[in-house]
Design a protein around this motif. Sequence first.
Motif, PDB file in Angstrom:
ATOM      1  N   LYS A 116       0.850  -1.184   0.000  1.00 22.83           N
ATOM      2  CA  LYS A 116       0.000   0.000   0.000  1.00 22.83           C
ATOM      3  C   LYS A 116       0.890   1.240   0.000  1.00 22.83           C
ATOM      4  CE  LYS A 116      -0.430  -0.313   5.044  1.00 22.83           C
ATOM      5  NZ  LYS A 116      -1.359  -0.444   6.186  1.00 22.83           N
ATOM      6  N   ARG A 117       0.281   2.353  -0.360  1.00 21.24           N
ATOM      7  CA  ARG A 117       1.054   3.598  -0.458  1.00 21.24           C
ATOM      8  C   ARG A 117       1.789   3.872   0.847  1.00 21.24           C
ATOM      9  NH1 ARG A 117      -1.016   9.006  -3.387  1.00 21.24           N
ATOM     10  NH2 ARG A 117      -0.798   7.499  -5.088  1.00 21.24           N
ATOM     11  N   MET A 118       3.075   4.212   0.714  1.00 28.69           N
ATOM     12  CA  MET A 118       3.868   4.501   1.908  1.00 28.69           C
ATOM     13  C   MET A 118       4.705   5.756   1.711  1.00 28.69           C
ATOM     14  SD  MET A 118       6.779   1.457   1.894  1.00 28.69           S
ATOM     15  CE  MET A 118       7.581   2.086   3.380  1.00 28.69           C
ATOM     16  N   LYS A 119       4.743   6.572   2.728  1.00 33.89           N
ATOM     17  CA  LYS A 119       5.523   7.810   2.735  1.00 33.89           C
ATOM     18  C   LYS A 119       5.895   8.109   4.175  1.00 33.89           C
ATOM     19  CE  LYS A 119       7.156  11.591   0.681  1.00 33.89           C
ATOM     20  NZ  LYS A 119       8.042  12.028   1.785  1.00 33.89           N
ATOM     21  N   ASP A 120       7.184   8.410   4.395  1.00 36.02           N
ATOM     22  CA  ASP A 120       7.699   8.770   5.719  1.00 36.02           C
ATOM     23  C   ASP A 120       7.369   7.702   6.765  1.00 36.02           C
ATOM     24  OD1 ASP A 120       8.758  11.221   4.817  1.00 36.02           O
ATOM     25  OD2 ASP A 120       6.806  12.198   5.053  1.00 36.02           O
ATOM     26  N   VAL A 121       7.728   6.467   6.453  1.00 35.12           N
ATOM     27  CA  VAL A 121       7.444   5.339   7.324  1.00 35.12           C
ATOM     28  C   VAL A 121       8.703   4.962   8.106  1.00 35.12           C
ATOM     29  CG1 VAL A 121       6.719   2.920   7.420  1.00 35.12           C
ATOM     30  CG2 VAL A 121       5.640   4.492   5.785  1.00 35.12           C
ATOM     31  N   ALA A 122       8.568   4.770   9.403  1.00 36.29           N
ATOM     32  CA  ALA A 122       9.691   4.368  10.245  1.00 36.29           C
ATOM     33  C   ALA A 122      10.036   2.904   9.982  1.00 36.29           C
ATOM     34  CB  ALA A 122       9.332   4.558  11.713  1.00 36.29           C
ATOM     35  N   PRO A 123      11.314   2.514  10.163  1.00 31.08           N
ATOM     36  CA  PRO A 123      11.720   1.125   9.890  1.00 31.08           C
ATOM     37  C   PRO A 123      10.873   0.091  10.614  1.00 31.08           C
ATOM     38  CG  PRO A 123      13.662   2.495  10.209  1.00 31.08           C
ATOM     39  CD  PRO A 123      12.477   3.355  10.541  1.00 31.08           C
ATOM     40  N   GLU A 124      10.508   0.358  11.871  1.00 31.15           N
ATOM     41  CA  GLU A 124       9.746  -0.627  12.633  1.00 31.15           C
ATOM     42  C   GLU A 124       8.315  -0.805  12.111  1.00 31.15           C
ATOM     43  OE1 GLU A 124       9.797   3.242  15.125  1.00 31.15           O
ATOM     44  OE2 GLU A 124      11.167   2.106  13.812  1.00 31.15           O
ATOM     45  N   ASP A 125       7.833   0.147  11.318  1.00 33.12           N
ATOM     46  CA  ASP A 125       6.475   0.056  10.768  1.00 33.12           C
ATOM     47  C   ASP A 125       6.453  -0.474   9.338  1.00 33.12           C
ATOM     48  OD1 ASP A 125       5.362   1.108  13.112  1.00 33.12           O
ATOM     49  OD2 ASP A 125       5.716   3.168  12.429  1.00 33.12           O
ATOM     50  N   VAL A 126       7.620  -0.648   8.728  1.00 30.94           N
ATOM     51  CA  VAL A 126       7.691  -1.065   7.325  1.00 30.94           C
ATOM     52  C   VAL A 126       7.002  -2.400   7.044  1.00 30.94           C
ATOM     53  CG1 VAL A 126       9.322  -1.854   5.545  1.00 30.94           C
ATOM     54  CG2 VAL A 126       9.676   0.346   6.671  1.00 30.94           C
ATOM     55  N   PRO A 127       7.104  -3.426   7.918  1.00 30.20           N
ATOM     56  CA  PRO A 127       6.458  -4.701   7.589  1.00 30.20           C
ATOM     57  C   PRO A 127       4.974  -4.574   7.231  1.00 30.20           C
ATOM     58  CG  PRO A 127       7.947  -5.022   9.418  1.00 30.20           C
ATOM     59  CD  PRO A 127       7.911  -3.543   9.154  1.00 30.20           C
ATOM     60  N   GLU A 201      15.089  -1.032   6.667  1.00 32.77           N
ATOM     61  CA  GLU A 201      15.802   0.250   6.638  1.00 32.77           C
ATOM     62  C   GLU A 201      15.773   0.856   5.245  1.00 32.77           C
ATOM     63  OE1 GLU A 201      19.166  -0.595  10.102  1.00 32.77           O
ATOM     64  OE2 GLU A 201      19.472  -1.394   8.077  1.00 32.77           O
ATOM     65  N   ILE A 202      15.900   0.016   4.224  1.00 30.17           N
ATOM     66  CA  ILE A 202      15.893   0.510   2.844  1.00 30.17           C
ATOM     67  C   ILE A 202      14.553   1.142   2.496  1.00 30.17           C
ATOM     68  CG2 ILE A 202      15.933  -0.217   0.417  1.00 30.17           C
ATOM     69  CD1 ILE A 202      17.965  -2.394   1.300  1.00 30.17           C
ATOM     70  N   LEU A 203      13.464   0.424   2.776  1.00 32.85           N
ATOM     71  CA  LEU A 203      12.145   0.953   2.422  1.00 32.85           C
ATOM     72  C   LEU A 203      11.828   2.221   3.199  1.00 32.85           C
ATOM     73  CD1 LEU A 203      11.933  -1.829   1.026  1.00 32.85           C
ATOM     74  CD2 LEU A 203       9.527  -1.859   1.691  1.00 32.85           C
ATOM     75  N   GLN A 208      11.262   8.260   2.874  1.00 31.69           N
ATOM     76  CA  GLN A 208      11.512   9.615   3.365  1.00 31.69           C
ATOM     77  C   GLN A 208      11.658  10.615   2.217  1.00 31.69           C
ATOM     78  OE1 GLN A 208      11.235   9.733   6.708  1.00 31.69           O
ATOM     79  NE2 GLN A 208      11.123   7.498   6.612  1.00 31.69           N
ATOM     80  N   SER A 209      11.965  10.113   1.020  1.00 37.02           N
ATOM     81  CA  SER A 209      12.199  10.999  -0.119  1.00 37.02           C
ATOM     82  C   SER A 209      11.107  10.935  -1.171  1.00 37.02           C
ATOM     83  CB  SER A 209      13.542  10.654  -0.785  1.00 37.02           C
ATOM     84  OG  SER A 209      14.613  10.798   0.112  1.00 37.02           O
ATOM     85  N   MET A 210      10.457   9.776  -1.315  1.00 40.19           N
ATOM     86  CA  MET A 210       9.465   9.617  -2.382  1.00 40.19           C
ATOM     87  C   MET A 210       8.363   8.682  -1.926  1.00 40.19           C
ATOM     88  SD  MET A 210      11.691   7.195  -4.963  1.00 40.19           S
ATOM     89  CE  MET A 210      13.257   7.990  -4.528  1.00 40.19           C
ATOM     90  N   THR A 211       7.219   8.824  -2.542  1.00 33.51           N
ATOM     91  CA  THR A 211       6.088   7.959  -2.232  1.00 33.51           C
ATOM     92  C   THR A 211       6.219   6.653  -2.992  1.00 33.51           C
ATOM     93  OG1 THR A 211       4.628   9.846  -1.862  1.00 33.51           O
ATOM     94  CG2 THR A 211       3.576   7.738  -2.355  1.00 33.51           C
ATOM     95  N   LEU A 212       6.008   5.554  -2.308  1.00 34.17           N
ATOM     96  CA  LEU A 212       5.946   4.238  -2.924  1.00 34.17           C
ATOM     97  C   LEU A 212       4.488   3.799  -2.961  1.00 34.17           C
ATOM     98  CD1 LEU A 212       8.992   2.561  -1.135  1.00 34.17           C
ATOM     99  CD2 LEU A 212       8.866   3.288  -3.527  1.00 34.17           C
ATOM    100  N   ASP A 213       4.083   3.206  -4.094  1.00 31.09           N
ATOM    101  CA  ASP A 213       2.701   2.797  -4.283  1.00 31.09           C
ATOM    102  C   ASP A 213       2.582   1.281  -4.285  1.00 31.09           C
ATOM    103  OD1 ASP A 213       1.181   5.201  -4.479  1.00 31.09           O
ATOM    104  OD2 ASP A 213       2.088   5.581  -6.436  1.00 31.09           O
ATOM    105  N   ALA A 214       1.366   0.802  -4.089  1.00 30.66           N
ATOM    106  CA  ALA A 214       1.096  -0.629  -4.139  1.00 30.66           C
ATOM    107  C   ALA A 214       1.596  -1.213  -5.452  1.00 30.66           C
ATOM    108  CB  ALA A 214      -0.404  -0.881  -3.995  1.00 30.66           C
TER     109      ALA A 214
END
Length: 253
Positions: A116-127, A201-203, A208-214
């Motif tokens: 799902k769309r992700m922007k400014d997500v902390a490493p612990e919330d990435v899963p 960490e990568i995601l 932090q720089s760009m929006t990732l989409d589903a």
Amino acid sequence: MRCVRFEEQGRARIGFIDGDVIRAVYGSIDTYWRMTDEVFPLAGAKLLAPCVPKQIICVGFNYRDHAREFHVDVPKEPALFTKAAHTVIGNDGKIIYPRQSHEVVYEAELGVVIKKRMKDVAPEDVPDYILGYTCANDVTARDLQLSDVQWLRSKSFDTFCPLGPWLETDLDPTDLSIKLYLNGQLKQNGRTSDMVYNPYEILSYISQSMTLDAGDLILTGTPMGCGPMLPGDEVVVEIEGIGKLRNEVVKGY
């Protein structure tokens, strides 16, 4: 679970592997779907690339041994580049050796597909934002990569991003065996625990720089040992907990 895209009567379908069959679903795995009563034999099924990304973001020199073999410093932050989306092919798809290059190389990688769309997500919330994981081959025209200022052309010839054979949705990506075989000979042999920056960490860094989409695809780097392929070669990427991605190299025209 293992989510698979497959071809049925000329159209792309989505399903989950259940033993030796594929249970088809309607809808989109990254939005809404429902199970159907349709089942198809897994044996002989034409498997498609497990995702259709709008963008492919890659990380360079994310294994220390790979950085050492190229005599470069380990990046102080994830080193990002892109591949064009039309590079994607599936399991058993043909890697076309382009006439513009004289040195095409394999690079086994763990691929991560966004849920799902992700922007400014902390490493612990990435899963919570990961749909699944797949085997990937970041095929590269090495001679063009070294001669061009930017890497886009060398990474983006048609068929230069084999993926498959499916998505594994339930997996801890932080310590997996990753191997590549060329014509049956082991050429790359690493573990994702050797990454400089782990997938979470990568995601987080990218978001932090760009929006990732589903459906977007992240390639997380390759261990040491990448090398040349030639037309007629068979290359197999094997990642623990996922499976094997097989592709043949053919001559381009």
